[in-house]
Design a protein around this motif. Structure first.
Motif, PDB file in Angstrom:
ATOM      1  N   PRO A   1     -37.036 -90.533  56.280  1.00 47.60           N
ATOM      2  CA  PRO A   1     -37.501 -90.549  54.869  1.00 47.60           C
ATOM      3  C   PRO A   1     -36.796 -89.429  54.169  1.00 47.60           C
ATOM      4  CG  PRO A   1     -39.202 -89.926  56.375  1.00 47.60           C
ATOM      5  CD  PRO A   1     -38.070 -90.331  57.102  1.00 47.60           C
TER       6      PRO A   1
ATOM      7  N   LYS B   1     -34.903 -92.860  48.329  1.00 46.66           N
ATOM      8  CA  LYS B   1     -36.018 -92.851  49.181  1.00 46.66           C
ATOM      9  C   LYS B   1     -35.623 -92.477  50.695  1.00 46.66           C
ATOM     10  CE  LYS B   1     -38.271 -95.961  45.950  1.00 46.66           C
ATOM     11  NZ  LYS B   1     -39.074 -96.940  45.667  1.00 46.66           N
TER      12      LYS B   1
ATOM     13  N   ASP C   1     -38.136 -93.113  60.060  1.00 43.72           N
ATOM     14  CA  ASP C   1     -38.920 -94.063  59.326  1.00 43.72           C
ATOM     15  C   ASP C   1     -39.981 -94.769  60.148  1.00 43.72           C
ATOM     16  OD1 ASP C   1     -37.535 -93.641  56.910  1.00 43.72           O
ATOM     17  OD2 ASP C   1     -36.319 -95.146  57.275  1.00 43.72           O
TER      18      ASP C   1
END
Length: 86
Positions: free
Chosen positions: A65, A51, A11
């Motif tokens: 992700p 997500k 991320d």
């Protein structure tokens, strides 16, 4: 059979290389920059809402992700195939 390897982007944008060079027992190596973490087990949890997912590597964990999940699944399939072929 080649060593199973996957490249994942966290991320925060860090690039990780996850590999499992041993066939006789599972040992994964997570490499980012000059840091290497090894573990004989990993697991992942898909976050609520789908997500992202968290990869747990012994006592360390990293967020990714959801778009990286197919790469992780392919890596795990490669590890299983290598073990089956041994």
């Amino acid at each position: 059979m080649p060593t199973p390897v996957v490249y994942l982007t966290a991320d925060n944008g860090l690039e990780f290389r996850l590999s499992s060079p041993r066939i006789d027992f599972f040992m994964a190596f997570l490499v980012v920059g000059s840091l290497t973490i090894s573990s004989n087990s990993i697991h992942h949890v898909i976050d609520a809402g789908g997500k992202g997912f968290t990869l747990y590597f012994d006592q360390a964990f990293f967020g990714f992700p959801i778009s990286e999940l197919p790469k992780l699944k392919e890596f795990l399939q490669q590890v299983n195939a290598a073990k089956a072929a041994a």
